[in-house]
Design an enzyme around this catalytic site. Structure first.
Site, PDB file in Angstrom:
ATOM      1  CE1 TYR A  94      32.889 -54.455 -20.006  1.00  0.00           C
ATOM      2  CE2 TYR A  94      32.554 -52.228 -20.833  1.00  0.00           C
ATOM      3  CZ  TYR A  94      33.111 -53.486 -20.970  1.00  0.00           C
ATOM      4  OH  TYR A  94      33.871 -53.774 -22.066  1.00  0.00           O
ATOM      5  CD  GLU A 133      32.107 -48.241 -42.173  1.00  0.00           C
ATOM      6  OE1 GLU A 133      31.509 -49.321 -42.315  1.00  0.00           O
ATOM      7  OE2 GLU A 133      33.334 -48.122 -42.390  1.00  0.00           O
ATOM      8  CE  LYS A 146      35.724 -51.271 -32.206  1.00  0.00           C
ATOM      9  NZ  LYS A 146      35.896 -52.689 -31.910  1.00  0.00           N
ATOM     10  CE  LYS A 195      33.584 -50.737 -28.713  1.00  0.00           C
ATOM     11  NZ  LYS A 195      34.300 -51.903 -29.114  1.00  0.00           N
ATOM     12  CB  SER A 229      36.356 -50.383 -21.059  1.00  0.00           C
ATOM     13  OG  SER A 229      37.121 -49.912 -22.157  1.00  0.00           O
ATOM     14  CE  LYS A 235      42.675 -52.732 -31.923  1.00  0.00           C
ATOM     15  NZ  LYS A 235      41.660 -53.624 -31.290  1.00  0.00           N
ATOM     16  NE  ARG A 252      42.317 -51.713 -27.894  1.00  0.00           N
ATOM     17  CZ  ARG A 252      42.481 -50.584 -28.576  1.00  0.00           C
ATOM     18  NH1 ARG A 252      43.534 -49.815 -28.303  1.00  0.00           N
ATOM     19  NH2 ARG A 252      41.656 -50.237 -29.523  1.00  0.00           N
TER      20      ARG A 252
HETATM   21  C1  PBG Z   1      37.387 -55.536 -30.305  1.00  0.00           C
HETATM   22  C2  PBG Z   1      36.554 -54.765 -29.371  1.00  0.00           C
HETATM   23  C3  PBG Z   1      36.956 -53.644 -28.623  1.00  0.00           C
HETATM   24  C4  PBG Z   1      35.877 -53.364 -27.779  1.00  0.00           C
HETATM   25  C5  PBG Z   1      34.859 -54.256 -28.055  1.00  0.00           C
HETATM   26  N1  PBG Z   1      35.277 -55.118 -29.057  1.00  0.00           N
HETATM   27  C6  PBG Z   1      38.245 -52.922 -28.569  1.00  0.00           C
HETATM   28  C7  PBG Z   1      38.838 -52.380 -29.788  1.00  0.00           C
HETATM   29  O1  PBG Z   1      38.210 -52.275 -30.837  1.00  0.00           O
HETATM   30  O2  PBG Z   1      40.028 -52.049 -29.739  1.00  0.00           O
HETATM   31  C8  PBG Z   1      35.869 -52.279 -26.751  1.00  0.00           C
HETATM   32  C9  PBG Z   1      34.959 -52.467 -25.601  1.00  0.00           C
HETATM   33  C10 PBG Z   1      35.169 -51.517 -24.479  1.00  0.00           C
HETATM   34  O3  PBG Z   1      36.054 -50.641 -24.496  1.00  0.00           O
HETATM   35  O4  PBG Z   1      34.419 -51.641 -23.511  1.00  0.00           O
HETATM   36  N2  PBG Z   1      37.188 -55.518 -31.604  1.00  0.00           N
END
Ligand code: PBG
Length: 335
Positions: free
Chosen positions: A324, A244, A202, A259, A285, A228, A212
């Site tokens: 989605y 990982e 990720k 992701k 998203s 992050k 968010r």
């Molecule tokens: C949280 C999490 C995130 C997403 C899924 N789980 C955001 C992040 O890591 O900041 C993102 C999902 C998306 O953007 O559709 N740990």
């Protein structure tokens, strides 16, 4: 895989196989079906449906509407739903305490969805960010995210979700070692059949922006770092993703995820080739928002772009994709 030596043109004319729909279908190398989709869904604590401004077509659902959606998923042939919570800001704190509430909105939604449509797999995010006022996925100590104390909270959250009926735990926090510790906790509680899909690779990505917004995430930088990057991966790295993934598999993950999705298809392909494990991608998203924004401006054909983007994950070797678009895509695929 090597490409067979081709007879030179005109003996070889690759357009011959493209000349008709029947011949294109006959030699198609990958196929997208509703069974490839995991429906990404946001639940909120109140009543009704609340549109997410940055994600046209996506709404935060009440628990009752999640139940209806689970039945819809079953009828559309969508095998699983990934559920994410919108938590009222007043109930967030620095430790993300609500994450382990057995009567929190996620647990209530999971129980209700499993009651109404037990045939549909339910996947829960294991991470603290929807519940922390500072928006980070963990507990902050000395200005950074403390790995091991965070894992203790994640284990509590994972067990609460599992007791509520969650089928797939999906740790999305990127703490080191959490898969093994969650797996051991599951075994010691007798949950031998709970699946883990780790957010293994990720990345610290700009493409999570609309999410968010959708879950009402705390603003980063109020407490702790303003991004992050100390736990999510550097987008410049590829070998690191393999490390990982290797660790998460060794610790007991059943499935792995990459992701975001489309900007990271090279990672997907490497992971599939290297590990031969069920590999998923999350069309996040921001990817959703880009397609919708362009479509709403008339700049791309919405339906074709949706199916082409999802098909790309299958071509890259994914077992499935978290998206989605799941219900719309399933309908377009003729479910
Ligand atoms: C949280 C999490 C995130 C997403 C899924 N789980 C955001 C992040 O890591 O900041 C993102 C999902 C998306 O953007 O559709 N740990």
């Amino acid at each position: 895989m090597t490409v067979a030596p081709l007879a030179p043109y005109p003996a070889t004319r690759l357009r011959r196989l493209r000349q008709a729909d029947w011949s294109r279908r006959l030699v198609r190398e990958s196929v997208l079906t509703p069974a490839d989709l995991i429906w990404s869904m946001v639940v909120h604590e109140g009543e009704g449906r609340i549109p997410v401004a940055s994600m046209p077509g996506v709404e935060r659902l009440s628990v009752d509407d999640c139940v209806k959606a689970a039945v819809e998923a079953r009828d559309l042939g969508i095998p699983a739903i990934a559920i994410f919570p919108y938590i009222d800001g007043a109930r967030k704190d620095a430790a993300g305490s609500m994450a382990a509430d057995p009567n929190g909105v996620i647990c209530r939604a999971v129980r209700a969805m499993k009651d109404a449509a037990p045939e549909v797999g339910i996947m829960c995010d294991v991470a603290l960010d929807p519940f922390t006022d500072h928006g980070h996925d963990g507990i902050i100590e000395n200005g950074d995210i403390a790995n091991d104390p965070t894992i203790e909270r994640l284990v509590e959250q994972a067990l609460v979700q599992t007791r509520a009926g969650c089928d797939i735990l999906a740790p999305s926090d990127m703490m080191d070692g959490r898969i093994g510790i969650i797996r051991a906790a599951l075994e010691s509680e007798g949950f031998q059949n709970t699946l883990i899909m780790s957010y293994a690779a990720k990345y610290a990505s700009a493409f999570y922006g609309p999410y968010r917004d959708a879950i009402g995430s705390g603003k980063l930088g109020t407490l702790g770092p303003s991004d992050k990057k100390t736990y999510q991966q550097d987008p410049a790295n590829s070998d690191e993703a393999l490390r990982e993934v290797a660790l998460d598999i060794a610790e007991g993950a059943d499935m792995v995820m990459v992701k975001p999705g489309m900007p990271y298809l090279d990672i997907v392909q490497r992971v599939v080739q290297e590990f031969s494990m069920p590999t998923f991608a999350f069309q996040v998203s921001g990817e959703y928002a880009m397609i919708m924004a362009a479509a709403q401006n008339g700049w791309i054909d919405e339906q074709r772009a949706i199916l082409e983007s999802l098909g790309a994950f299958k071509r890259a070797g994914c077992a499935g994709v978290i998206t989605y678009f799941a219900p719309r895509a399933a309908r377009m695929l003729g479910a």
